[in-house]
Design a protein around this motif. Sequence first.
Motif, PDB file in Angstrom:
ATOM      1  N   LEU A   1       0.828  -1.209   0.000  1.00 54.57           N
ATOM      2  CA  LEU A   1       0.000   0.000   0.000  1.00 54.57           C
ATOM      3  C   LEU A   1       0.858   1.253   0.000  1.00 54.57           C
ATOM      4  O   LEU A   1       1.841   1.344   0.741  1.00 54.57           O
ATOM      5  CB  LEU A   1      -0.893   0.032   1.242  1.00 54.57           C
ATOM      6  N   PHE A   2       0.461   2.212  -0.836  1.00 54.05           N
ATOM      7  CA  PHE A   2       0.929   3.582  -0.733  1.00 54.05           C
ATOM      8  C   PHE A   2      -0.221   4.366  -0.099  1.00 54.05           C
ATOM      9  O   PHE A   2      -1.388   4.186  -0.476  1.00 54.05           O
ATOM     10  CB  PHE A   2       1.256   4.175  -2.105  1.00 54.05           C
ATOM     11  N   TYR A   3       0.123   5.258   0.809  1.00 56.72           N
ATOM     12  CA  TYR A   3      -0.954   5.840   1.627  1.00 56.72           C
ATOM     13  C   TYR A   3      -0.645   7.298   1.942  1.00 56.72           C
ATOM     14  O   TYR A   3       0.430   7.625   2.425  1.00 56.72           O
ATOM     15  CB  TYR A   3      -1.074   5.011   2.900  1.00 56.72           C
ATOM     16  N   ASN A   4      -1.616   8.147   1.641  1.00 59.39           N
ATOM     17  CA  ASN A   4      -1.590   9.565   2.029  1.00 59.39           C
ATOM     18  C   ASN A   4      -2.928   9.834   2.688  1.00 59.39           C
ATOM     19  O   ASN A   4      -3.965   9.786   2.035  1.00 59.39           O
ATOM     20  CB  ASN A   4      -1.395  10.447   0.787  1.00 59.39           C
ATOM     21  N   SER A   5      -2.918  10.103   3.988  1.00 54.66           N
ATOM     22  CA  SER A   5      -4.162  10.111   4.754  1.00 54.66           C
ATOM     23  C   SER A   5      -4.922  11.434   4.655  1.00 54.66           C
ATOM     24  O   SER A   5      -4.364  12.479   4.331  1.00 54.66           O
ATOM     25  CB  SER A   5      -3.876   9.807   6.230  1.00 54.66           C
ATOM     26  N   VAL A   6      -6.211  11.347   4.967  1.00 55.30           N
ATOM     27  CA  VAL A   6      -7.077  12.525   4.981  1.00 55.30           C
ATOM     28  C   VAL A   6      -6.640  13.501   6.063  1.00 55.30           C
ATOM     29  O   VAL A   6      -6.651  14.713   5.867  1.00 55.30           O
ATOM     30  CB  VAL A   6      -8.552  12.106   5.184  1.00 55.30           C
TER      31      VAL A   6
END
Length: 344
Positions: free
Chosen positions: A127-132
């Motif tokens: 997973l690549f993840y950029n959070s809210v």
Amino acid sequence: MVKQHPKRITRADVAALAGTSVAVVSYVINNGPRPVAAATRQRVLEAIKQTGYRPNGIARALASGSSKTYGLVVPNISNPFVAAMAHELIQEALKKGMVILLGDAGDDRQRELELIHSLLNRQVDGLFYNSVDRHPYIELIKASGTPLVMLERVDPQLQVSMLRVDERAAARLVTGHLLSHGYRDVGIISGPQEMLNAQDRVNGWRDAMNSYGLAIEANWIFPSPYTREGGYQAACQMLQGDSLPRALFVSNEAQAIGCIRALQEQQIGVPDQLALVCFNGTDQAAFHVPALTCVRQPIQEMAKTAINMLQAWNGEAMLREVSHQLQIGESCGCQFSPAQRAEK
């Protein structure tokens, strides 16, 4: 009349046409574990072509331990920088024989959680993840054992791999460029105050102001969402104040575009009456009117690095930091030429 749906083709159909067993069809599709005679392999491949059979990707993932897919969760794909980063990640993944499943949270924390559950259930290889916001669901992902690379700064105590730019230093750089023009009354349109990257950008703006010995005007800090609407509303709020700053550091390109729209509605010219620079510029920055002076992140380099980090993942937290660039436009008051080079 009831609509008849076409029958789904199975491995048994392929085996029947090829005159062989289902197990042999599986060996051909998976390149093992047992060898298949060349003539038999050719018959199976011809049968696959004739029937239009497509292997079940999820079943293959369960059997092989690899789905050949990555997941990407982003806060809002309408953000030009986020969209540009997603595009580069998808292209780099394809070069590695991988497919990326994109999850757009639409700035909704509950939707973000649902997307993560969905991607984990699909057995993605990473997973690549950029959070809210600043509360990403890292423990959920770590508990699944799925390799993870955060595309933003998070608390180091979370012990997760991160790819980041020094946003505080970048914000100081672009604000310093604005101050180099002689402006002294400089405000900021920031991101939401609870977000770590918004705090980094505000602190970089403060660092630049302090380096010039300038006072910080608390009423010239305008938090807003990282959207065109956010920039527009922040500028409208600023215009209702008793006084206006002479210049602005705007925390992303989308906000800058919204801000300029609000200023134009009040016949306030950029940069003649209010100069402006922004963070997270994209290729669009040079084609805006006026062209935006901005900090740019090396998106292609970041995508390559992120893919390499995920492929090298071994459970240990990794940190990679990439450089940033200052791209000169017209919005700060510089004379702009499309051929002008970016400064590191």
